[in-house]
Enzyme design. Structure first.
Site, PDB file in Angstrom:
ATOM      1  N   ASP A 119      -8.963  -6.319  -4.502  1.00 50.15           N
ATOM      2  CA  ASP A 119      -8.547  -5.037  -3.943  1.00 50.15           C
ATOM      3  C   ASP A 119      -9.111  -3.924  -4.827  1.00 50.15           C
ATOM      4  OD1 ASP A 119      -7.274  -2.786  -2.982  1.00 50.15           O
ATOM      5  OD2 ASP A 119      -5.255  -3.626  -3.058  1.00 50.15           O
ATOM      6  N   HIS A 139      -8.171  -5.039  -0.160  1.00 50.55           N
ATOM      7  CA  HIS A 139      -6.858  -4.428   0.074  1.00 50.55           C
ATOM      8  C   HIS A 139      -6.156  -5.045   1.281  1.00 50.55           C
ATOM      9  CE1 HIS A 139      -3.866  -1.334  -0.401  1.00 50.55           C
ATOM     10  NE2 HIS A 139      -4.057  -0.878   0.818  1.00 50.55           N
ATOM     11  N   SER A 192       0.840  -1.196   0.000  1.00 53.12           N
ATOM     12  CA  SER A 192       0.000   0.000   0.000  1.00 53.12           C
ATOM     13  C   SER A 192       0.881   1.254   0.000  1.00 53.12           C
ATOM     14  CB  SER A 192      -0.935  -0.055   1.219  1.00 53.12           C
ATOM     15  OG  SER A 192      -1.923   0.928   1.150  1.00 53.12           O
TER      16      SER A 192
END
Lengths: 371, 371
Positions: A315, A348, A145
């Site tokens: 995601d 995610h 991320s």
């Protein structure tokens, strides 16, 4: 680690007299060639792996590092072989200098006056830490991320100082929708009457209402629609029989409401509101292609590192399409890049979770790496 | 239209002495067989089509009905042929009895004491209105999003009284993620210090902070990621040159931030906070399959109407998959159903916008309909 020399920031401001909190795992080899830097995302810290022990030498509950499934002896990033460094970013609220600390120039708590920091600034500060540790070149830099953005930025800013980058569930920049979610979260915090323009510390209050809302929004975007339906679906919280609604707009009715409120409440207890603003803004600003007229391949020209990119099918925050943008640009400039798109249901959040295929891909990548 | 006889609600509570605001377009034919009821979604009203005129007979600015592109003379739902009725739902803030009105039993403004109303309750109240208007059977009931849920509910509750249902961008119930977004919006409103437990009217304040956040969240879910990128992308608001960031966490930096703040500000000026809670809860609760152990086909057994279902490819709030669930269940019980999945970039908002294929599908469906 204390740093006395000022750090010039992307904004033009300078930060001086700052500390960076870090942890290391494993041992640096004689050639100083086995160091791996792990960069953290929004609400994590330098505490990547392992557990803390209490005074009796017993593991403290809930003290596992945030990537303990990934990093450790015999784990995909094997600390029997690699020397792993976790560092808390500037502006965070877990030890490194941030808005909760005093500005050495004024003696006042920074609060909203803490300067805006960027992904590039973090990387710069991490590079300084590595210099102090005597590490001239990283075997790898790794992150998921926002951590993946830092890994990518390392390869751009310090092409000679990083041999590999593992970029998981990340993106070359935020989309308008990503920025939109960040902005709603920030507005919730900033318009909380307890925020006091960011100087709430002086008033002995915390903008918990805003932080709760921010965290609830975040949580929705971390999970996939599918996994939410599987975990919570339309289940009621207290109903003895199906469809026994309470007919209330304010009471918790569905399990998902209870879960989100709980996540929001927990977060508001430990996270700093100014840190939330700073970190979401660092996300918004990251855009290495921006300086090259949006041409990501052109931006990647200086890069020398080899890459592993990983994305997760469900995601929707940083979708596989964003990793494929990176992949394409890297192939365009003939970089050595491997890409794994993992079929995982968790959205995610998958980058933090155990998934056999994901773990195996990362393990293999590190096994093949020279150290 | 005033109703004196109490309306028994799904919750067990009763509402009495209530008004319903409605508008009609076109003329009811002699056989009273050409009536079409149009049901509204979250923030719309009975004002479906046409414009209001000022005292000089001039069109008032921004007074177009919310589905003026769909309903009118020569339009897909042609008021030269059909008698169209728009009705504002109970609990709304646009004229029909709602939380801003006085409870006839206590003389006090309802506020948070306004009873929770469901999609079924709205349909029940609409059926009473039609009785008063002397309409025994509808040629069609039509709605998008939450309006589509009402259309579906009509065919379940009053199978003999509706020949066709046009259900656009809707779903047979909310997913956990849908409920989650509603809950965050509600928490933003309820935790606004100006909400005062829903009795803010007494305090001369409005919980605008919460309403703004609720609307910003809503707006993100109405648009597709693609259309947001196309309209706003990463464009800065005031930058003279590209990438000239302000380095500020609280000022507007990106166009998308400016757009969302503007939408939030506008909404907070005119929408009632208690209405927002009520309407999102009605969405949460709607689940006709719930009483049949989740078996949607079984729930549809009583239905006699013919259906047109429409969905939009980029709608992630009520995705095409949700319309296909409805379609499958309808086919399972041998209902007469047409389904159009429109390739449109605009996300959930598409149901309100002009799209040639969408308009053409609806037009054809009404053209073939007997009246």
């Amino acid at each position: 680690m204390h740093f006395e020399e000022p750090l010039r920031l992307s904004s033009g401001a300078s930060l001086r007299g700052y500390d960076l909190c870090y942890e290391t795992y494993g041992r640096l080899n004689a050639g100083r060639s086995n160091a791996v830097l792990v960069c953290h995302a929004l609400n994590a810290s330098h505490h990547v792996a392992g557990v803390y022990l209490d005074e009796q030498g017993q593991p403290m509950p809930r003290s596992e590092g945030w990537w303990d499934n990934m990093v450790g002896p015999g784990k995909p990033l094997d600390t029997d072989r690699f020397f792993v460094i976790g560092v808390n970013n500037l502006g965070s609220c877990f030890g490194s200098t941030g808005p909760m600390h005093r500005n050495p120039e004024t003696g006042e708590i920074y609060g909203a006056d803490f300067p805006v920091v960027t992904v590039e600034d973090w990387v710069h500060s991490q590079a300084r830490l590595l210099e102090r540790l005597g590490i001239e070149q990283l075997a790898a830099v790794m992150g998921g991320s926002l951590g993946g953005m830092q890994a990518l930025s390392w390869t751009l800013q310090y092409p000679e100082r990083v041999r590999h980058a593992v970029v998981v569930a990340s993106a070359p920049n935020l989309t308008a929708e990503n920025i939109a979610f960040n902005e709603v979260a920030r507005r919730a915090i900033v318009t909380d009457p307890d925020f006091h323009g960011g100087h709430f510390y002086r008033h002995g209050v915390l903008p918990k209402r805003g932080l709760r809302i921010a965290r609830m929004i975040g949580h929705i975007t971390y999970l996939s629609d599918d996994v939410m339906n599987e975990k919570f679906g339309r289940q009621l919280r207290d109903a003895v029989q199906a469809a026994a609604y309470k007919y209330s707009t304010q009471e918790v009715e569905f399990q998902i409401e209870s879960y989100l409120r709980h996540q929001g409440d927990k977060f508001a207890e430990y996270f700093d509101a100014n840190t939330y603003l700073l970190i979401t803004r660092a996300l918004d600003y990251f855009d290495p292609a921006g300086a090259c007229g949006g041409d990501l391949a052109l931006a990647l020209e200086p890069v020398k590192a080899q890459f592993l990119l990983v994305s997760f099918t469900t995601d929707w925050r940083f979708s596989p399409a964003r990793s494929r943008e990176l992949l394409k640009a890297m192939l365009d400039v003939r970089l050595d890049v491997s890409y794994a798109e993992i079929d995982a249901p968790h959205g995610h959040d998958a980058f933090l979770l155990d998934d056999a295929r994901y773990m195996s891909v990362v393990r293999t990548y590190f096994e093949r790496m020279k150290s």
